[in-house]
Enzyme design. Structure first.
Site, PDB file in Angstrom:
ATOM      1  N   CYS A 112       0.821  -1.198   0.000  1.00  0.00           N
ATOM      2  CA  CYS A 112       0.000   0.000   0.000  1.00  0.00           C
ATOM      3  C   CYS A 112       0.866   1.263   0.000  1.00  0.00           C
ATOM      4  O   CYS A 112       1.809   1.372   0.776  1.00  0.00           O
ATOM      5  CB  CYS A 112      -0.846  -0.080   1.268  1.00  0.00           C
ATOM      6  SG  CYS A 112      -1.592   1.428   1.729  1.00  0.00           S
ATOM      7  N   ARG A 171     -12.236  -1.558  -6.474  1.00  0.00           N
ATOM      8  CA  ARG A 171     -12.152  -1.231  -5.048  1.00  0.00           C
ATOM      9  C   ARG A 171     -11.844   0.264  -4.860  1.00  0.00           C
ATOM     10  O   ARG A 171     -12.236   0.878  -3.889  1.00  0.00           O
ATOM     11  CB  ARG A 171     -11.029  -2.071  -4.434  1.00  0.00           C
ATOM     12  CG  ARG A 171     -10.822  -1.854  -2.954  1.00  0.00           C
ATOM     13  CD  ARG A 171      -9.744  -2.795  -2.434  1.00  0.00           C
ATOM     14  NE  ARG A 171      -9.900  -3.007  -1.016  1.00  0.00           N
ATOM     15  CZ  ARG A 171      -9.199  -2.384  -0.076  1.00  0.00           C
ATOM     16  NH1 ARG A 171      -8.274  -1.507  -0.415  1.00  0.00           N
ATOM     17  NH2 ARG A 171      -9.404  -2.625   1.190  1.00  0.00           N
TER      18      ARG A 171
END
Ligand code: XMP
Length: 493
Positions: free
Chosen positions: A320, A418
């Site tokens: 991330c 997403r």
């Protein structure tokens, strides 16, 4: 006068700075050991997400490289639950769901078999070729007539005999009737004498499959009415409602509304819809996320929709880059504790799933201790031979490719929405993870380490761990230099 104004301004600045909440990650803390009478082997890892009971508190992340049907099957056997990623083609995702639900834990379907008339030397070659120690013997109608073990082919002087002469005949074999529940099969294999293998037959002795003790020894499936526990991820669109409801009717145990920003109108709306529509069917856990804040507001807003669990974690995943690229993120410890504190003031108390940065057993212990009921893992599980990446892309020089769902590669392939269908700028990276082999070979060991961590705190189950975690001093913080000393300081290869 000027001095007074100056003091007021400085005071206001200090107040603002002093009020900045600390953002503590799992890497900032360690678990403080305490007096314990609990042995790791006696620790239970059972947890609950709404109506679903998991034997190990680990969920496979709904990521293209992580949870496809093979990982979902393997995780269901180990007592966890895979969340099938949101494939753009609904039929593909629902096809995987059907496939996983039909999976018979540990049962070898269509096992390699012999005929009664085969010769022992041929049987020996087949056993050696496959590395098997046991082979069923069938007649011309597919009915089981016996089982040949390696010990039966050990002598040189009977090689020209037929298999029927040396096999253990059906009358002397222990068998299970087709449809026997897995728990009973496991019980028998682990406890009955002379029962290292259980052929599954019907009334007319047709062979349906075989169970082997070595396969079931670590198997401990979670509860889903006799079917593998498996979940699916859905989005916030209208079309996702149909996707979710079809999955629930098929038998999906968990439906995850997967969004990078769960504290949003669309996610709340979708959560309300799915909670309402699934209620008459029941027996499914609705999960929404992800949230991460410092006052638990996001948790409460989702809790009020009636969801069974809220996924917590923004900016903490191993792939991330959200925090670096957008500036947004809250440390996992702070984010979980915010939910716990908010929950104390609420009537609705959905479970908490820590998602992002849970990469080794110790991370899981810390997340559970600070208040999570289960953890979701990407990097940890992508290392398995059954991960979608290992299956689809293969293993390269001992490594498996692992792409963030908002990595440039994933965005280019539009593998997930997403992060919204119009997303162009990456918030994740793509990398490699060391391949660890089939899940059954290493997850039991990792779970042993989680049990070990819990035993250090005197906790026999996750409830005890939560109570310990709420105590002052249950966790401690190293300075950053101390952290360097705590980590391994020798060359390990
Ligand atoms: P781990 O640490 O288990 O994290 O590999 C998996 C979780 O990370 C989230 N995720 C992302 N977050 N950019 C992000 O900021 C991405 O590209 C990305 N892909 C996945 C997600 O919550 C997942 O479960």
């Amino acid at each position: 006068m000027l001095n007074k104004t100056r003091r007021e301004i400085m005071g206001a600045v200090s107040d603002y700075i002093d009020a900045i909440p600390k953002s503590i990650t799992l890497y900032d803390i360690d678990v403080t050991p305490t007096k314990s009478r609990v042995h790791p082997n006696d620790v239970s890892l059972r947890t609950t997400i709404g109506p679903k009971k998991l034997n190990v508190p680990i969920l496979g992340a709904p990521m293209t490289d992580v949870t496809g049907p093979m990982l979902a099957k393997a995780l269901s056997v180990m007592g966890g639950c895979g969340i099938l990623y949101r494939h753009p083609d609904v039929a593909v995702q629902l096809g995987w769901l059907a496939d996983v639900l039909e999976h018979r834990w540990c049962m070898v379907q269509n096992p390699v078999s012999l005929k009664q008339t085969d010769r022992i030397d041929a049987a020996e070659r087949i056993l050696k070729h496959h590395g098997y120690s046991t082979i069923p013997v069938k007649d011309e109608n597919g009915c089981l007539v016996g089982v040949l073990f390696t010990r039966d082919v050990a002598f040189k002087w009977h090689r020209e005999d037929t298999v029927s002469k040396w096999m253990t005949p059906l009358a002397k074999l222990k068998t299970a009737i087709v449809g026997t529940r897995f728990t009973e099969i496991r019980e028998r294999l682990l406890n009955e004498q002379d029962c290292s293998v259980l052929p599954v037959v019907d009334d007319s002795a047709q062979l349906h499959g075989m169970y082997f003790m070595k396969d079931v020894v670590h198997a401990d499936p979670s509860e889903n009415g006799g079917k593998p526990l498996v979940g699916i991820a859905v989005g916030v669109g209208e079309e996702d409602v149909e996707r979710a409801m079809t999955a629930i009717r098929m038998g999906a145990g968990i439906v995850v509304i997967d969004s990078s920003h769960g504290d949003s109108h669309d996610v709340v709306l979708q959560a309300e819809r799915l909670v309402t529509l699934s209620a008459p069917i029941g027996n499914v856990a609705i999960v929404a996320g992800n949230v991460a804040d410092v006052d638990g507001g996001g948790y409460l807003r989702l809790a009020e929709t009636g969801v069974h669990a809220v996924k917590v974690g923004i900016g903490s995943g191993s792939i991330c880059t959200t925090t670096g690229q957008t500036g947004a993120g809250v440390g996992m410890v702070t984010a979980i504790r915010a939910c716990i504190e908010a929950r104390k003031k609420s009537n609705v108390r959905p479970a908490i799933i820590a998602d992002g940065g849970i990469n080794v057993p110790g991370d899981a212990v810390k997340a559970l201790l600070v208040g999570a009921d289960a953890v979701m893992a990407g990097k940890w599980l992508v290392a398995a031979s059954e991960s979608h990446s290992a299956i689809e892309n293969g293993v390269h020089e001992g490594r498996v490719r692992y792409r963030g769902m908002a990595s440039r590669e994933a965005i280019a392939e539009r593998m997930s929405d997403r992060y919204g269908k119009k997303k162009n700028a990456p918030e994740g990276v793509s990398g490699w993870v060391h391949h660890r082999g089939p899940l059954s070979q290493w997850l039991p060991e990792d779970m042993e380490l989680v049990r070990g961590g819990m035993a250090h705190t005197g906790s026999a189950d996750i409830g005890c761990l939560h109570r310990y975690g709420a105590l002052c001093g249950a966790i401690n913080r190293y300075t950053s230099l101390g952290r360097m000393q705590a980590d391994v300081r020798v060359e390990t290869n």
